[in-house]
Write an enzyme that holds these catalytic residues in place. Structure first.
Site, PDB file in Angstrom:
ATOM      1  N   LYS A 119       0.851  -1.171   0.000  1.00 36.30           N
ATOM      2  CA  LYS A 119       0.000   0.000   0.000  1.00 36.30           C
ATOM      3  C   LYS A 119       0.901   1.238   0.000  1.00 36.30           C
ATOM      4  O   LYS A 119       1.450   1.627   1.032  1.00 36.30           O
ATOM      5  CB  LYS A 119      -0.925  -0.011   1.228  1.00 36.30           C
ATOM      6  CG  LYS A 119      -2.078   1.014   1.159  1.00 36.30           C
ATOM      7  CD  LYS A 119      -1.589   2.361   1.611  1.00 36.30           C
ATOM      8  CE  LYS A 119      -2.693   3.406   1.557  1.00 36.30           C
ATOM      9  NZ  LYS A 119      -2.138   4.786   1.713  1.00 36.30           N
ATOM     10  N   CYS A 156      13.919  10.929   7.012  1.00 33.37           N
ATOM     11  CA  CYS A 156      13.739  10.574   8.418  1.00 33.37           C
ATOM     12  C   CYS A 156      15.053  10.562   9.174  1.00 33.37           C
ATOM     13  O   CYS A 156      15.095  10.849  10.372  1.00 33.37           O
ATOM     14  CB  CYS A 156      13.032   9.220   8.532  1.00 33.37           C
ATOM     15  SG  CYS A 156      13.913   7.860   7.727  1.00 33.37           S
ATOM     16  N   GLU A 178       9.541  16.332  15.192  1.00 33.71           N
ATOM     17  CA  GLU A 178       9.988  16.191  13.805  1.00 33.71           C
ATOM     18  C   GLU A 178       9.202  17.129  12.893  1.00 33.71           C
ATOM     19  O   GLU A 178       7.982  17.095  12.859  1.00 33.71           O
ATOM     20  CB  GLU A 178       9.802  14.744  13.342  1.00 33.71           C
ATOM     21  CG  GLU A 178      10.341  14.486  11.947  1.00 33.71           C
ATOM     22  CD  GLU A 178      10.195  13.042  11.526  1.00 33.71           C
ATOM     23  OE1 GLU A 178      11.165  12.494  10.972  1.00 33.71           O
ATOM     24  OE2 GLU A 178       9.111  12.460  11.752  1.00 33.71           O
ATOM     25  N   THR A 233       0.442   7.357  13.283  1.00 33.18           N
ATOM     26  CA  THR A 233      -0.081   6.299  12.414  1.00 33.18           C
ATOM     27  C   THR A 233       0.390   4.934  12.882  1.00 33.18           C
ATOM     28  O   THR A 233      -0.373   3.955  12.848  1.00 33.18           O
ATOM     29  CB  THR A 233       0.343   6.542  10.959  1.00 33.18           C
ATOM     30  OG1 THR A 233      -0.136   7.811  10.531  1.00 33.18           O
ATOM     31  CG2 THR A 233      -0.218   5.466  10.037  1.00 33.18           C
ATOM     32  N   ALA A 234       1.624   4.851  13.349  1.00 32.71           N
ATOM     33  CA  ALA A 234       2.147   3.576  13.855  1.00 32.71           C
ATOM     34  C   ALA A 234       1.338   3.086  15.049  1.00 32.71           C
ATOM     35  O   ALA A 234       1.088   1.884  15.189  1.00 32.71           O
ATOM     36  CB  ALA A 234       3.609   3.735  14.240  1.00 32.71           C
ATOM     37  N   GLU A 242       9.314   1.625  11.192  1.00 36.40           N
ATOM     38  CA  GLU A 242      10.401   2.592  11.033  1.00 36.40           C
ATOM     39  C   GLU A 242       9.763   3.963  11.037  1.00 36.40           C
ATOM     40  O   GLU A 242       9.061   4.331  10.091  1.00 36.40           O
ATOM     41  CB  GLU A 242      11.177   2.325   9.741  1.00 36.40           C
ATOM     42  CG  GLU A 242      12.532   2.999   9.713  1.00 36.40           C
ATOM     43  CD  GLU A 242      12.491   4.383   9.112  1.00 36.40           C
ATOM     44  OE1 GLU A 242      12.489   5.359   9.908  1.00 36.40           O
ATOM     45  OE2 GLU A 242      12.453   4.512   7.885  1.00 36.40           O
ATOM     46  N   GLY A 292       6.669   5.484   8.545  1.00 38.63           N
ATOM     47  CA  GLY A 292       5.860   6.690   8.582  1.00 38.63           C
ATOM     48  C   GLY A 292       5.883   7.329   9.951  1.00 38.63           C
ATOM     49  O   GLY A 292       6.878   7.252  10.683  1.00 38.63           O
ATOM     50  N   SER A 293       4.767   7.943  10.319  1.00 38.05           N
ATOM     51  CA  SER A 293       4.708   8.756  11.534  1.00 38.05           C
ATOM     52  C   SER A 293       4.365   7.920  12.763  1.00 38.05           C
ATOM     53  O   SER A 293       3.775   6.837  12.673  1.00 38.05           O
ATOM     54  CB  SER A 293       3.661   9.853  11.370  1.00 38.05           C
ATOM     55  OG  SER A 293       2.354   9.297  11.391  1.00 38.05           O
TER      56      SER A 293
END
Length: 487
Positions: free
Chosen positions: A181, A289, A384, A238-239, A256, A234-235
């Site tokens: 995705k 990142c 971040e 969201t994780a 990650e 990602g962020s």
């Protein structure tokens, strides 16, 4: 061309999903926009729980045969995929630059060749993957890596194809089937990868690509009971949602996530090298990142470092990423630009000083920025930004440098500039980071473990660590002299 095909800089890209070896259209679409100028690229099939279920079902159906495929044959097909990538480096480069705004010259020379290398590396590593047998009281222990099953891979927009294939390649090499995705802001090269993989002979259903918004299709993928592995880049927010979604099935996760990495510059460092490393943090418009966004500079050289940095930063060219002379391109989306500017304006209002930049250039581009006079507990130091925004603080002792470096909730990477080998050894031993670079930056080898500490991630990938994640490890213990002689 059909109604489901876009022409992007002369390259045909199918806008539909790739499920079970065929193209599948959704009833709804979402608009893909180029960050270069804000123009509409086209309408992309917008997946829902329906397409998610179909993709997982296709991956489940294809899994037994792919898992039973010999290592040599899986490796051969992955090398064929790499061949296909290399034949289409120019197509992939121009499509990805149009889609995510990263430099075309970087895609041609580094990023897309690395995509091919991802497949070749894991194909070759698969063929030498082994653990030496060992004995326990005369019994033989044999360790093996068994394919785990359908894997959901959710990938980011800052280096879409390279980061996707860093997951796809080891998952396929391990014998898993995949549902990929891609990020909705940069979906196009994932579609091209599906074409390349099919042409290389990857069986139907082994790789599936579904597009859409995470809020509409993501949970259906990550909560599916037939999914055996989930890898996400990602962020942190969201994780957390993915982890909650996967918890019901105890699906193993590899995450990650973000970073707020430091660059420590000691007084004995080669200042020209240190400045070069510092300016390099503007790469990909700061959308990296691993970027060392926090400069920690020893007080005695801080003024000279800052002067040289300002001079060096002034030589950078910001503009159209398709031009050979461009050093910094646009940020991915107006929403991201708004987020970046809000961070900077709040920092300035709190007393920070913009030595470089500190403002947006237009609706697509943010000026490279360096902020000083920032407090350690301030938002701009702790959170971040994911844009071309850097901060500079000073320290007076080695102990203070380490304390400041470690004083965030992240731990993805760190960079160190010093001429003292003993200091480098002492400091790196104390830094909380998954990767530490000493007098260099962004030197990456797929043999090495990659991942973050604290809120920067869960798990490690690369080399055997990737296979450890994508496989079920099995230890078979055999008793001595237990065989009957059947003649």
């Amino acid at each position: 061309m059909t109604e489901h095909t876009l022409t992007v800089a002369g390259v045909a890209v199918d806008t539909r999903h790739w499920i079970g070896g065929r193209r599948v259209a959704s009833t709804e679409t979402f608009t893909d926009v180029s960050p270069i100028d804000g123009s509409t690229i086209g309408e992309i099939s917008r997946g829902t729980a329906l397409e998610a279920a179909a993709a997982v079902a296709a991956a489940k159906a294809a899994f037994p045969a792919w898992a039973a495929t010999s290592r040599a044959e899986r490796a051969r097909i992955l090398h064929a995929v790499a061949d296909g990538v290399e034949k289409r480096i120019e197509d992939l480069s121009i499509v990805e630059t149009t889609d995510n705004g990263a430099l075309l010259r970087s895609h041609r020379r580094g990023v897309m060749p690395r995509v091919a290398h991802n497949f070749r590396f894991f194909a070759d590593w698969l063929l030498k993957l082994e653990h030496e047998d060992f004995e326990t009281r005369g019994h033989t222990n044999h360790v093996s890596w068994d394919p785990a099953g359908p894997s959901v891979l959710i990938t980011p927009w800052n280096a879409p194809l390279m980061l996707a294939t860093w997951k796809v390649a080891p998952a396929l090499a391990a014998g898993n089937t995949v549902v990929l995705k891609p990020a909705e802001w940069s979906p196009l090269t994932a579609s091209l990868l599906a074409d390349i993989a099919a042409e290389a002979g990857l069986p139907a259903g082994v790789l599936n690509v579904v597009q859409g918004y995470g809020s509409e299709i993501g949970d259906a993928l990550t909560s599916h009971p037939d999914v055996r592995r989930i890898s996400f880049t990602g962020s942190v927010p969201t994780a957390r949602r993915i982890a909650e979604s996967a918890a019901g099935n105890l699906t193993p996760l590899s995450l990650e996530l973000g970073g707020k990495s430091p660059l420590l510059v000691f007084a004995d460092a080669d200042l020209d090298l240190a400045v070069d490393l510092a300016v390099e943090q503007y790469d990909n418009a700061g959308q990296v990142c691993l970027a060392a966004t926090r400069f920690l500079v020893e007080e005695s050289v801080a003024e000279e470092f800052t002067r040289r940095f300002v001079e060096k930063a002034a030589t950078l060219t910001q503009g159209d990423p398709r031009h050979e002379t461009t050093d910094i391109g646009p940020n991915i989306h107006p929403r991201q630009l708004e987020k970046i500017d809000a961070f900077v304006q709040r920092a300035l209002a709190a007393g920070a000083r913009a030595v470089v930049g500190g403002h947006r250039k237009d609706t697509q581009y943010y000026a490279p920025t360096l902020l000083t006079d920032v407090a350690q507990d301030s938002e701009i130091v702790q959170e971040e930004v994911f844009g071309p925004v850097l901060t500079l603080q000073t320290f007076s002792t080695e102990e203070e440098a380490v304390r400041l470096a470690n004083d965030t909730r992240f731990g993805l990477a760190a960079t160190l500039a010093t001429a003292d080998a003993e200091r480098a050894e002492r400091v790196t031993a104390q830094l909380v980071a998954g990767t530490v670079w000493v007098n260099c930056f962004f030197v990456r080898d797929l043999q090495a473990p990659f991942g973050g500490s604290r809120h920067s991630g869960v798990g490690r990938e690369g080399g055997t660590w990737s296979f450890d994640f994508y496989c079920d490890l099995k230890n078979t213990v055999t008793a001595p002299n237990g065989w009957k002689n059947h003649g």
